[in-house]
Write a protein that holds these residues in place. Sequence first.
Motif, PDB file in Angstrom:
ATOM      1  N   ALA A  11       0.818  -1.212   0.000  1.00 57.16           N
ATOM      2  CA  ALA A  11       0.000   0.000   0.000  1.00 57.16           C
ATOM      3  C   ALA A  11       0.854   1.265   0.000  1.00 57.16           C
ATOM      4  O   ALA A  11       0.373   2.342  -0.349  1.00 57.16           O
ATOM      5  CB  ALA A  11      -0.920   0.003   1.219  1.00 57.16           C
ATOM      6  N   LEU A  12       2.116   1.143   0.384  1.00 59.49           N
ATOM      7  CA  LEU A  12       2.990   2.305   0.516  1.00 59.49           C
ATOM      8  C   LEU A  12       3.574   2.713  -0.833  1.00 59.49           C
ATOM      9  O   LEU A  12       3.522   1.953  -1.804  1.00 59.49           O
ATOM     10  CB  LEU A  12       4.109   1.973   1.500  1.00 59.49           C
ATOM     11  N   PRO A  13       4.148   3.925  -0.914  1.00 61.42           N
ATOM     12  CA  PRO A  13       4.835   4.305  -2.146  1.00 61.42           C
ATOM     13  C   PRO A  13       5.968   3.323  -2.449  1.00 61.42           C
ATOM     14  O   PRO A  13       6.587   2.794  -1.531  1.00 61.42           O
ATOM     15  CB  PRO A  13       5.394   5.701  -1.806  1.00 61.42           C
ATOM     16  N   PRO A  14       6.264   3.052  -3.700  1.00 63.52           N
ATOM     17  CA  PRO A  14       5.664   3.658  -4.896  1.00 63.52           C
ATOM     18  C   PRO A  14       4.515   2.849  -5.489  1.00 63.52           C
ATOM     19  O   PRO A  14       4.013   3.179  -6.557  1.00 63.52           O
ATOM     20  CB  PRO A  14       6.834   3.674  -5.874  1.00 63.52           C
ATOM     21  N   VAL A  15       4.072   1.764  -4.805  1.00 64.51           N
ATOM     22  CA  VAL A  15       3.049   0.884  -5.376  1.00 64.51           C
ATOM     23  C   VAL A  15       1.653   1.448  -5.156  1.00 64.51           C
ATOM     24  O   VAL A  15       0.804   1.444  -6.050  1.00 64.51           O
ATOM     25  CB  VAL A  15       3.167  -0.540  -4.783  1.00 64.51           C
ATOM     26  N   HIS A  16       1.361   1.907  -3.931  1.00 66.91           N
ATOM     27  CA  HIS A  16       0.070   2.514  -3.580  1.00 66.91           C
ATOM     28  C   HIS A  16      -1.102   1.565  -3.815  1.00 66.91           C
ATOM     29  O   HIS A  16      -2.175   1.979  -4.265  1.00 66.91           O
ATOM     30  CB  HIS A  16      -0.159   3.803  -4.374  1.00 66.91           C
ATOM     31  N   CYS A  17      -0.909   0.278  -3.519  1.00 64.97           N
ATOM     32  CA  CYS A  17      -1.998  -0.695  -3.677  1.00 64.97           C
ATOM     33  C   CYS A  17      -2.859  -0.690  -2.415  1.00 64.97           C
ATOM     34  O   CYS A  17      -2.798  -1.606  -1.582  1.00 64.97           O
ATOM     35  CB  CYS A  17      -1.430  -2.086  -3.947  1.00 64.97           C
ATOM     36  N   LEU A  18      -3.677   0.337  -2.258  1.00 70.47           N
ATOM     37  CA  LEU A  18      -4.481   0.502  -1.055  1.00 70.47           C
ATOM     38  C   LEU A  18      -5.474  -0.635  -0.813  1.00 70.47           C
ATOM     39  O   LEU A  18      -5.700  -1.016   0.346  1.00 70.47           O
ATOM     40  CB  LEU A  18      -5.219   1.848  -1.117  1.00 70.47           C
ATOM     41  N   PRO A  19      -6.088  -1.221  -1.844  1.00 74.09           N
ATOM     42  CA  PRO A  19      -7.057  -2.293  -1.584  1.00 74.09           C
ATOM     43  C   PRO A  19      -6.481  -3.482  -0.822  1.00 74.09           C
ATOM     44  O   PRO A  19      -7.233  -4.213  -0.175  1.00 74.09           O
ATOM     45  CB  PRO A  19      -7.513  -2.703  -2.989  1.00 74.09           C
ATOM     46  N   ILE A  20      -5.170  -3.683  -0.873  1.00 78.07           N
ATOM     47  CA  ILE A  20      -4.583  -4.824  -0.162  1.00 78.07           C
ATOM     48  C   ILE A  20      -4.846  -4.734   1.333  1.00 78.07           C
ATOM     49  O   ILE A  20      -4.936  -5.751   2.034  1.00 78.07           O
ATOM     50  CB  ILE A  20      -3.065  -4.918  -0.455  1.00 78.07           C
ATOM     51  N   LEU A  21      -4.993  -3.519   1.844  1.00 80.59           N
ATOM     52  CA  LEU A  21      -5.229  -3.343   3.275  1.00 80.59           C
ATOM     53  C   LEU A  21      -6.596  -3.875   3.699  1.00 80.59           C
ATOM     54  O   LEU A  21      -6.795  -4.246   4.862  1.00 80.59           O
ATOM     55  CB  LEU A  21      -5.119  -1.858   3.652  1.00 80.59           C
ATOM     56  N   LEU A  22      -7.542  -3.918   2.760  1.00 81.96           N
ATOM     57  CA  LEU A  22      -8.873  -4.471   3.072  1.00 81.96           C
ATOM     58  C   LEU A  22      -8.808  -5.979   3.283  1.00 81.96           C
ATOM     59  O   LEU A  22      -9.739  -6.569   3.844  1.00 81.96           O
ATOM     60  CB  LEU A  22      -9.849  -4.144   1.944  1.00 81.96           C
ATOM     61  N   LEU A  23      -7.719  -6.595   2.856  1.00 79.53           N
ATOM     62  CA  LEU A  23      -7.501  -8.017   3.109  1.00 79.53           C
ATOM     63  C   LEU A  23      -6.669  -8.240   4.356  1.00 79.53           C
ATOM     64  O   LEU A  23      -7.035  -9.034   5.232  1.00 79.53           O
ATOM     65  CB  LEU A  23      -6.792  -8.652   1.905  1.00 79.53           C
ATOM     66  N   THR A  24      -5.552  -7.516   4.473  1.00 76.16           N
ATOM     67  CA  THR A  24      -4.571  -7.828   5.514  1.00 76.16           C
ATOM     68  C   THR A  24      -4.976  -7.340   6.903  1.00 76.16           C
ATOM     69  O   THR A  24      -4.813  -8.066   7.890  1.00 76.16           O
ATOM     70  CB  THR A  24      -3.209  -7.229   5.138  1.00 76.16           C
ATOM     71  N   PHE A  25      -5.498  -6.142   7.005  1.00 77.18           N
ATOM     72  CA  PHE A  25      -5.800  -5.605   8.327  1.00 77.18           C
ATOM     73  C   PHE A  25      -6.965  -6.330   9.014  1.00 77.18           C
ATOM     74  O   PHE A  25      -6.909  -6.575  10.226  1.00 77.18           O
ATOM     75  CB  PHE A  25      -6.045  -4.094   8.243  1.00 77.18           C
ATOM     76  N   PRO A  26      -8.019  -6.697   8.296  1.00 80.95           N
ATOM     77  CA  PRO A  26      -9.063  -7.491   8.969  1.00 80.95           C
ATOM     78  C   PRO A  26      -8.559  -8.841   9.465  1.00 80.95           C
ATOM     79  O   PRO A  26      -9.033  -9.340  10.495  1.00 80.95           O
ATOM     80  CB  PRO A  26     -10.131  -7.664   7.875  1.00 80.95           C
ATOM     81  N   ILE A  27      -7.619  -9.445   8.758  1.00 78.04           N
ATOM     82  CA  ILE A  27      -7.061 -10.715   9.239  1.00 78.04           C
ATOM     83  C   ILE A  27      -6.308 -10.487  10.543  1.00 78.04           C
ATOM     84  O   ILE A  27      -6.399 -11.285  11.487  1.00 78.04           O
ATOM     85  CB  ILE A  27      -6.153 -11.335   8.159  1.00 78.04           C
ATOM     86  N   LEU A  28      -5.560  -9.376  10.624  1.00 78.58           N
ATOM     87  CA  LEU A  28      -4.920  -9.032  11.890  1.00 78.58           C
ATOM     88  C   LEU A  28      -5.967  -8.755  12.962  1.00 78.58           C
ATOM     89  O   LEU A  28      -5.833  -9.206  14.108  1.00 78.58           O
ATOM     90  CB  LEU A  28      -4.024  -7.802  11.705  1.00 78.58           C
ATOM     91  N   ALA A 138      -0.489   9.441  -0.863  1.00 78.83           N
ATOM     92  CA  ALA A 138       0.255  10.390  -1.700  1.00 78.83           C
ATOM     93  C   ALA A 138       0.523   9.787  -3.079  1.00 78.83           C
ATOM     94  O   ALA A 138       1.666   9.693  -3.534  1.00 78.83           O
ATOM     95  CB  ALA A 138       1.554  10.780  -1.012  1.00 78.83           C
ATOM     96  N   ILE A 139      -0.539   9.410  -3.740  1.00 79.96           N
ATOM     97  CA  ILE A 139      -0.443   8.813  -5.076  1.00 79.96           C
ATOM     98  C   ILE A 139       0.001   9.892  -6.068  1.00 79.96           C
ATOM     99  O   ILE A 139      -0.504  11.018  -6.033  1.00 79.96           O
ATOM    100  CB  ILE A 139      -1.814   8.236  -5.491  1.00 79.96           C
TER     101      ILE A 139
END
Length: 523
Positions: A11-28, A138-139
């Motif tokens: 999700a961080l620069p330079p990839v900015h793949c924000l949707p991945i957080l909808l998978l990883t954070f709920p699992i945590l 900061a995309i």
Amino acid sequence: MLGMGALSALALPPVHCLPILLLTFPILGCALNTAPNWKKAAWAGALFGFGFYAANLYWLVNAVMIRAEEFWWFVPFPSLGCALILAPMVAAPAALSRLAPAGPRRLLAFAGSWTLFDMGRVFLFSGFTWNPLGSALAIPGTVGDVLIQPAAWIGVDGLTLFVVLGALFGGAALQDAIRARTDHPCRFFPHRVDRLRIAACFVAVIGISLAASMIRLHSVHPVGEPGPIAVLVQGNVPETEKVGHLNPRDIFTRYLHLTADGVLQAHKLQPRSDFPDAVTRPIVFLWPETSFPGSTLLQDSPRARRMIMNWAPGADAGFIGALRVDEDGRYRNSVLALAPDGDITAIYDKARLVPFGEYQPPFIPLQIVPQGGMAAGPGAQTWHVPGLPPVGPLVCYEVIFSGLTVNGHDRPRWLANVTNDGWFGNSAGPRQHLSSVRLRAVEEGLPIARAANTGISIAYDGFGHELARLGWGKTGTLVVSLPAALPAPLFAQYGRTLPALLSLAVFLAAFIRPRRKSEKTGR
């Protein structure tokens, strides 16, 4: 958990793949919800944090590889060692979240404490606030311009809070919807109406944020005198040449020629003298951090300083990144302001030193940093250089410190950042560093000019909008007319107090017991 943390780094620069957080954070969040005790929760947080930081700091190893023949034994340590040090900053919020009841209130506790502990990274050694999750917004381009405007009110830490909240609640509701017909042991919102409420809140917050951002972009205007014409000199000197003190004369000559060319371009941007209301702007050129080999050349040689300014006819000042030796014999990473006659009119010493690079914590038994490291300067300053609008100088890594980059008692009109990311190669590191530059511009409402040795040299206005850039690995100059500063935004006035209070309020909200319907009706 290790893998979920590593995936979250996307999700961080330079990839900015924000949707991945909808998978990883709920699992945590699920792991925290079902952990039998606080110790198990802390371990889950530690593993997540280790994976997260190891993945997003992978590029640190590049700095060691430059001197691999000397420090080959240290190669595994930069990324993994930093991740090990930073993992407790996720383990502690995970343990604290156990104080709140299981379910959505535990997610609130974790989001609030995650942000507070993330802000606390400023106190680790000389500070290491690299890659707060808010920087994921900061995309590059117009989308990022809009998404990061709330930083003017709540800073990057406030953005981090909302990213974590959105990832936890939005992701949990989405995953619960997918698992609606199963008996999965971890379901935060088993009822469809609860998931719809979360979705509505999610959409409402995004909508309000976007609307506020658009209003700011169209209603706030620069005030006062415009900034100077900045000539950003990018010498593109390989770090191996600097470390080995190779070709110092050729490198110095390269900078002189680039400066002369850039200043000539700057003069062409001035209004024609025959215009009745023509007002010329001051011209300043910037050389990157530790521009060339020869540690104290500029400090010791008035002739070299005069030569630099002679190659920049008509420039009002030159800001030169250089090492210097203080009266106690300690090295300092500095910026020197040169007047047209070559005299040094101001000196700024880097205050925040890079741990294990420029600064060695005293408990480390091995000599990693040469001579024990550098001496630190007193902190943020504002230069009042003759002929220029007041400027806040920053050296390299200092720009990552939200709320600590500007002298609040003497607000500058623009920021000048000199840096050298050549240590880290053409990796994610320089792009992550760049996102910090952009966010500081928004938080402070100030244009910023950045000269980087190997790139990326860039200029932003007070909205964080890119004015011009010179990409990675290129040799050349970037000439840009800086606009005036914006009125001091809310964050510039109150600093990190606002996101800290907001995060604390979210954490405490987790312990508010909702009233049941029977209590409301008095039954």
